[in-house]
Design a protein around this motif. Structure first.
Motif, mmCIF file in Angstrom:
data_model
loop_
_atom_site.group_PDB
_atom_site.id
_atom_site.type_symbol
_atom_site.label_atom_id
_atom_site.label_comp_id
_atom_site.label_asym_id
_atom_site.label_seq_id
_atom_site.Cartn_x
_atom_site.Cartn_y
_atom_site.Cartn_z
ATOM 1 N N ILE A 115 1.015 -1.082 -0.261
ATOM 2 C CA ILE A 115 0.117 0.126 -0.278
ATOM 3 C C ILE A 115 0.855 1.401 -0.115
ATOM 4 C CG2 ILE A 115 -0.278 0.291 2.433
ATOM 5 C CD1 ILE A 115 -3.888 0.262 1.823
ATOM 6 N N THR A 116 0.131 1.994 -0.377
ATOM 7 C CA THR A 116 1.190 3.756 -0.928
ATOM 8 C C THR A 116 0.977 4.602 -0.065
ATOM 9 O OG1 THR A 116 2.406 5.476 -1.783
ATOM 10 C CG2 THR A 116 0.370 4.511 -2.850
ATOM 11 N N GLY A 117 1.625 5.315 1.101
ATOM 12 C CA GLY A 117 0.605 6.668 1.357
ATOM 13 C C GLY A 117 0.939 8.280 0.813
ATOM 14 N N GLY A 118 1.648 7.710 -0.386
ATOM 15 C CA GLY A 118 1.333 8.966 -1.289
ATOM 16 C C GLY A 118 1.552 10.341 -0.873
ATOM 17 N N ARG A 119 3.095 10.180 0.770
ATOM 18 C CA ARG A 119 3.587 11.312 0.582
ATOM 19 C C ARG A 119 3.251 12.813 1.385
ATOM 20 N NH1 ARG A 119 6.744 13.800 -4.354
ATOM 21 N NH2 ARG A 119 4.328 14.260 -5.101
ATOM 22 N N ARG A 120 2.030 11.942 2.375
ATOM 23 C CA ARG A 120 0.724 12.476 3.462
ATOM 24 C C ARG A 120 0.910 12.068 4.074
ATOM 25 N NH1 ARG A 120 -2.135 12.440 -2.190
ATOM 26 N NH2 ARG A 120 -4.193 10.955 -0.552
ATOM 27 N N GLU A 121 1.228 12.435 5.742
ATOM 28 C CA GLU A 121 0.986 11.666 6.760
ATOM 29 C C GLU A 121 -0.685 11.192 6.952
ATOM 30 O OE1 GLU A 121 2.781 14.122 9.818
ATOM 31 O OE2 GLU A 121 4.692 14.980 8.931
ATOM 32 N N LEU A 141 7.545 -0.370 6.778
ATOM 33 C CA LEU A 141 7.557 1.135 6.460
ATOM 34 C C LEU A 141 8.593 1.934 5.364
ATOM 35 C CD1 LEU A 141 6.091 2.238 9.642
ATOM 36 C CD2 LEU A 141 4.857 0.621 7.941
ATOM 37 N N VAL A 142 8.306 2.444 4.140
ATOM 38 C CA VAL A 142 9.712 2.580 3.412
ATOM 39 C C VAL A 142 9.456 4.291 3.625
ATOM 40 C CG1 VAL A 142 10.921 2.163 1.288
ATOM 41 C CG2 VAL A 142 9.420 0.303 2.217
ATOM 42 N N SER A 143 10.222 4.857 4.465
ATOM 43 C CA SER A 143 10.438 6.539 4.510
ATOM 44 C C SER A 143 9.605 7.000 4.666
ATOM 45 C CB SER A 143 11.505 6.376 2.910
ATOM 46 O OG SER A 143 12.686 5.924 2.277
ATOM 47 N N PRO A 144 8.237 6.293 6.256
ATOM 48 C CA PRO A 144 7.492 7.110 6.161
ATOM 49 C C PRO A 144 7.348 8.819 7.173
ATOM 50 C CG PRO A 144 8.213 5.826 8.257
ATOM 51 C CD PRO A 144 8.924 5.477 6.446
ATOM 52 N N ARG A 145 6.409 9.321 6.357
ATOM 53 C CA ARG A 145 6.331 10.687 7.174
ATOM 54 C C ARG A 145 5.383 10.887 8.699
ATOM 55 N NH1 ARG A 145 6.636 14.959 1.712
ATOM 56 N NH2 ARG A 145 7.242 13.720 0.580
ATOM 57 N N LEU A 146 4.697 10.194 8.757
ATOM 58 C CA LEU A 146 4.301 9.527 10.356
ATOM 59 C C LEU A 146 5.720 10.402 11.073
ATOM 60 C CD1 LEU A 146 1.465 7.108 9.711
ATOM 61 C CD2 LEU A 146 1.654 9.616 10.343
ATOM 62 N N HIS A 195 35.272 22.324 -9.105
ATOM 63 C CA HIS A 195 34.037 23.059 -8.810
ATOM 64 C C HIS A 195 33.989 23.513 -7.283
ATOM 65 C CE1 HIS A 195 31.324 22.001 -12.186
ATOM 66 N NE2 HIS A 195 32.014 20.121 -11.964
ATOM 67 N N GLU A 196 33.863 24.762 -7.880
ATOM 68 C CA GLU A 196 33.522 26.231 -5.621
ATOM 69 C C GLU A 196 31.895 26.172 -5.854
ATOM 70 O OE1 GLU A 196 36.360 28.696 -6.354
ATOM 71 O OE2 GLU A 196 37.871 26.824 -6.069
ATOM 72 N N ASP A 197 31.482 26.335 -6.649
ATOM 73 C CA ASP A 197 29.804 26.861 -7.565
ATOM 74 C C ASP A 197 29.224 25.180 -6.666
ATOM 75 O OD1 ASP A 197 27.800 28.716 -6.186
ATOM 76 O OD2 ASP A 197 27.675 29.372 -8.445
ATOM 77 N N ILE A 198 28.820 25.300 -5.827
ATOM 78 C CA ILE A 198 28.076 24.452 -5.846
ATOM 79 C C ILE A 198 27.008 24.321 -5.245
ATOM 80 C CG2 ILE A 198 28.143 21.485 -5.327
ATOM 81 C CD1 ILE A 198 31.122 21.875 -5.370
ATOM 82 N N ALA A 199 25.278 24.031 -4.874
ATOM 83 C CA ALA A 199 23.821 24.118 -4.798
ATOM 84 C C ALA A 199 23.397 23.002 -4.949
ATOM 85 C CB ALA A 199 23.279 25.079 -5.857
ATOM 86 N N HIS A 200 22.637 22.971 -3.203
ATOM 87 C CA HIS A 200 21.941 21.659 -2.755
ATOM 88 C C HIS A 200 20.737 21.651 -3.509
ATOM 89 C CE1 HIS A 200 20.494 18.507 -1.161
ATOM 90 N NE2 HIS A 200 19.949 18.209 0.037
ATOM 91 N N VAL A 201 19.992 21.160 -4.003
ATOM 92 C CA VAL A 201 18.470 21.407 -3.831
ATOM 93 C C VAL A 201 17.955 19.403 -2.946
ATOM 94 C CG1 VAL A 201 15.990 20.663 -5.363
ATOM 95 C CG2 VAL A 201 18.179 21.796 -6.584
ATOM 96 N N ASP A 202 17.571 19.727 -1.562
ATOM 97 C CA ASP A 202 16.954 18.799 -0.834
ATOM 98 C C ASP A 202 15.689 18.225 -0.786
ATOM 99 O OD1 ASP A 202 15.248 20.719 0.181
ATOM 100 O OD2 ASP A 202 16.101 21.180 2.168
ATOM 101 N N GLY A 203 15.468 17.433 0.107
ATOM 102 C CA GLY A 203 13.856 16.972 0.073
ATOM 103 C C GLY A 203 13.263 17.051 1.283
ATOM 104 N N GLY A 204 13.150 18.924 1.218
ATOM 105 C CA GLY A 204 12.305 19.081 2.189
ATOM 106 C C GLY A 204 11.778 18.139 3.782
ATOM 107 N N ARG A 205 11.003 17.830 3.604
ATOM 108 C CA ARG A 205 10.684 17.278 5.195
ATOM 109 C C ARG A 205 10.727 15.590 4.862
ATOM 110 N NH1 ARG A 205 5.544 17.969 6.192
ATOM 111 N NH2 ARG A 205 5.411 17.299 8.110
ATOM 112 N N GLY A 206 11.251 15.260 3.706
ATOM 113 C CA GLY A 206 11.085 13.460 3.024
ATOM 114 C C GLY A 206 12.069 12.605 4.034
ATOM 115 N N ALA A 207 11.401 11.610 4.186
ATOM 116 C CA ALA A 207 13.356 10.787 5.546
ATOM 117 C C ALA A 207 14.417 10.772 4.527
ATOM 118 C CB ALA A 207 12.168 9.248 4.991
ATOM 119 N N GLY A 208 15.258 11.086 5.645
ATOM 120 C CA GLY A 208 16.920 10.975 4.325
ATOM 121 C C GLY A 208 17.241 12.383 3.887
ATOM 122 N N ALA A 209 16.377 13.472 3.725
ATOM 123 C CA ALA A 209 16.394 14.300 3.357
ATOM 124 C C ALA A 209 17.402 15.887 3.991
ATOM 125 C CB ALA A 209 15.019 15.250 3.115
#
Length: 349
Positions: A115-121, A141-146, A195-209
């Motif tokens: 079953i999937t949680g659809g990235r919603r708590e 539970l795989v990367s749960p947000r709860l 490289h010296e000018d390195i940006a990071h696009v993060d994963g927000g509130r996701g598990a592992g971010a």
């Protein structure tokens, strides 16, 4: 014989009209024996003569009988099923984790409830409750947000393994990758290319971010680039990568390299850059995270951080079953990530 055959067909039709499922009672009537004898045959008891066994099995085949696994499992107090709650089916990372779980489950005769949680708590909570209604022997539970307390309250005493995230709960087991170290590998690779000018696009509130973001900042600091660190808020999804690329382009200060929170973010980022005429890696180098199958596609060839998805799934199921068999000491399996270099990284422009 012909009359007997017609009578059997009429009985089958009568049974199917009455119910969608053929029961042991139906088989017993068809075979002219007791329900208790049918039960013994279905449990492969040795205390049944070959003649009577063949008679029951022939009747079961004529009626299309299927054993009631739920009733059988409730009697044995084990269901031989494990519930698996995935964060998001759109992300191939979760599909590859599930593939590892399923392969091992198939080897040992277990069934999965996926079953999937659809990235919603809120949906995760509802889906977790739905899984528990089936009384599985354990949960993955795989990367749960709860949040941790909610997971603990929902799971209770059911054996549980979480993949991709650690809680402060010793009654739950964990299968993890060292996310912070993976981020450090990504930055070190880019710094090594110049490289010296390195940006990071993060994963927000996701598990592992959070650990990936922390690893990025630490590696930038260690490289003497702390003041040049730039984090663009995102999400573990392609549109987050596209939105981040739009933000970087609009700023007028495009970095020479980007470390993306996962492969989907990296792909969304690359697509948006390409549509604006920005070349990868000639103008901007991009590194992802996960090493899902899409990263290796010939038209993408994404440099990324590998974590062993199928192995992690297999380990999770092993840990669940160990708990179900009585293990009380908590366990954690930590994997060391590796850099996989492909064609989306090169020297700075």
């Amino acid at each position: 014989m012909a009359t007997g055959g017609r009578a059997a067909k009429r009985e089958v039709a009568r049974v199917r009209r009455r119910t969608a499922y053929v029961t042991m009672d139906d088989v017993a009537r068809e075979a002219g024996v007791s329900r208790a004898l049918v039960s013994l045959v279905m449990r492969d008891s040795p205390n049944v003569s070959r003649h009577r066994r063949d008679r029951v099995l022939a009747a079961a085949e004529r009626l299309g009988y299927r054993p009631n696994a739920i009733a059988r499992n409730l009697a044995s107090r084990k269901t031989r099923t494990v519930g698996v709650l995935l964060n998001d089916l759109h992300n191939p990372f979760f599909a590859e984790i599930a593939s590892g779980i399923e392969a091992y489950a198939s080897d040992i005769g277990y069934r999965l409830l996926l079953i999937t949680g659809g990235r919603r708590e809120q949906r995760e909570h509802a889906m977790l409750e739905a899984l528990l209604e089936y009384r599985p022997d354990g949960l993955i539970l795989v990367s749960p947000r709860l949040n941790g307390p909610r997971i603990a309250a929902d799971v209770g005493t059911v054996p549980c393994v979480i993949i991709g995230r650690r809680l402060r709960n010793a009654d739950i087991d964990y299968v993890l990758t060292d996310d912070a170290h993976g981020a450090e590998l990504a930055v070190e690779h880019l710094v090594g290319l110049g490289h010296e000018d390195i940006a990071h696009v993060d994963g927000g509130r996701g598990a592992g971010a959070a650990p990936r973001r922390a690893g990025y900042l630490k590696a930038m600091e260690q490289a003497g680039l702390g003041r040049r660190a730039r984090v663009v808020r995102g999400e573990f999804a392609e549109d987050a990568g596209a939105n981040a690329a739009h933000e970087l382009l609009r700023s007028g200060d495009l970095p020479t390299a980007v470390f993306a929170a996962n492969d989907l973010v990296a792909i969304g980022l690359i697509d948006r850059l390409d549509r604006d005429g920005v070349r990868v890696p000639e103008d901007v180098s991009v590194v992802g995270f996960d090493n899902t199958f899409v990263a290796a596609l010939s038209h993408i060839e994404l440099t990324t951080i590998d974590q062993p998805r199928q192995e992690m799934g297999r380990e999770a199921l092993q840990l669940v079953l160990e708990r179900a068999d009585g293990r009380t000491k908590n366990a954690t399996r930590m994997h060391v990530p590796e850099l996989v270099r492909r064609s989306t990284t090169g020297p700075p422009r």
